[in-house]
Scaffold this motif. Structure first.
Motif, short mmCIF file in Angstrom:
data_model
loop_
_atom_site.label_atom_id
_atom_site.label_comp_id
_atom_site.label_asym_id
_atom_site.label_seq_id
_atom_site.Cartn_x
_atom_site.Cartn_y
_atom_site.Cartn_z
N VAL A 6 -0.98 -5.93 3.61
CA VAL A 6 -1.01 -5.10 2.40
C VAL A 6 -1.84 -3.85 2.66
CG1 VAL A 6 -1.83 -4.96 0.00
CG2 VAL A 6 -0.61 -7.00 0.79
N VAL A 7 -3.00 -4.02 3.26
CA VAL A 7 -3.86 -2.86 3.55
C VAL A 7 -3.18 -1.94 4.57
CG1 VAL A 7 -6.09 -2.11 4.51
CG2 VAL A 7 -5.99 -4.00 2.86
N GLN A 8 -2.52 -2.52 5.56
CA GLN A 8 -1.77 -1.70 6.52
C GLN A 8 -0.65 -0.93 5.82
OE1 GLN A 8 -0.99 -4.95 9.29
NE2 GLN A 8 -2.33 -3.98 10.81
N MET A 26 -2.02 -1.30 -5.61
CA MET A 26 -3.30 -1.55 -6.28
C MET A 26 -3.07 -2.28 -7.60
SD MET A 26 -5.41 2.02 -5.64
CE MET A 26 -4.16 3.11 -6.32
N THR A 27 -4.05 -3.10 -7.99
CA THR A 27 -3.98 -3.77 -9.28
C THR A 27 -4.20 -2.75 -10.39
OG1 THR A 27 -6.35 -4.30 -9.28
CG2 THR A 27 -4.85 -5.96 -8.34
N ASP A 68 -10.51 -11.49 6.28
CA ASP A 68 -11.08 -12.81 6.07
C ASP A 68 -10.86 -13.16 4.60
OD1 ASP A 68 -12.45 -15.21 6.29
OD2 ASP A 68 -14.44 -14.29 6.23
N GLY A 69 -9.88 -14.01 4.35
CA GLY A 69 -9.57 -14.37 2.97
C GLY A 69 -9.08 -13.16 2.20
N ASP A 70 -9.74 -12.89 1.06
CA ASP A 70 -9.31 -11.77 0.22
C ASP A 70 -9.98 -10.45 0.60
OD1 ASP A 70 -11.88 -12.23 -0.72
OD2 ASP A 70 -11.32 -12.32 -2.83
N LEU A 71 -10.75 -10.45 1.69
CA LEU A 71 -11.47 -9.26 2.14
C LEU A 71 -10.83 -8.69 3.40
CD1 LEU A 71 -14.07 -7.61 1.52
CD2 LEU A 71 -15.21 -9.03 3.22
N ARG A 98 -6.27 -9.19 -4.63
CA ARG A 98 -6.01 -10.25 -5.60
C ARG A 98 -4.50 -10.27 -5.83
NH1 ARG A 98 -8.80 -8.39 -9.89
NH2 ARG A 98 -6.97 -7.60 -10.95
N ASP A 99 -3.91 -11.42 -5.64
CA ASP A 99 -2.47 -11.60 -5.88
C ASP A 99 -1.63 -10.56 -5.12
OD1 ASP A 99 -3.06 -13.74 -7.61
OD2 ASP A 99 -3.28 -12.36 -9.31
#
Length: 126
Positions: A6-8, A26-27, A68-71, A98-99
């Protein structure tokens, strides 16, 4: 998509200057902050803030990305053309997801580099 993907995808959207895609990743209640400046809350406010930079072209170079997880954390050089002038800025980005969307985004950088305009590195070289 994983959180890292997602970040990529977010970075890829920046590099295409595709504001609809940036927004969609983005949320609605995203929190954004360029440290040490004041935070901005809410997707509409974040997009209005980003529009103020008047980015015409973008080439973010990701040197490192860790999840790492949600980070998800990125070490980048952000090259952007603003108001007809190319600027380069080394940045450390911290994203919380998140989601499948970015709910927090903080970038840490030296504001003096905005005026000094560091030379961008070659891709793959830090």
């Amino acid at each position: 998509m994983t959180n890292k993907e997602v970040v990529q995808a977010f970075i890829d959207a920046w590099n295409r200057v595709d504001w609809d895609a940036v927004s969609a990743l983005m949320t609605e209640d995203v929190a954004y902050q360029n440290m040490p400046w004041a935070p901005v809350a809410g997707r509409d406010a974040v997009m209005a803030n980003l529009a103020g930079f008047d980015v015409q072209a973008s080439d973010w170079i990701t040197h490192n990305i860790v999840a790492d997880g949600d980070l998800v954390m990125t070490e980048r050089t952000d090259r952007v053309q603003m108001r007809g002038i190319w600027k380069s800025l080394r940045a450390m980005g911290v994203f919380r997801l998140r989601d499948g969307r970015i709910s927090e985004w903080r970038d840490y950088f030296d504001p003096a580099e905005l005026t000094a305009d560091i030379a961008p590195p070659e891709r793959g070289v830090l």
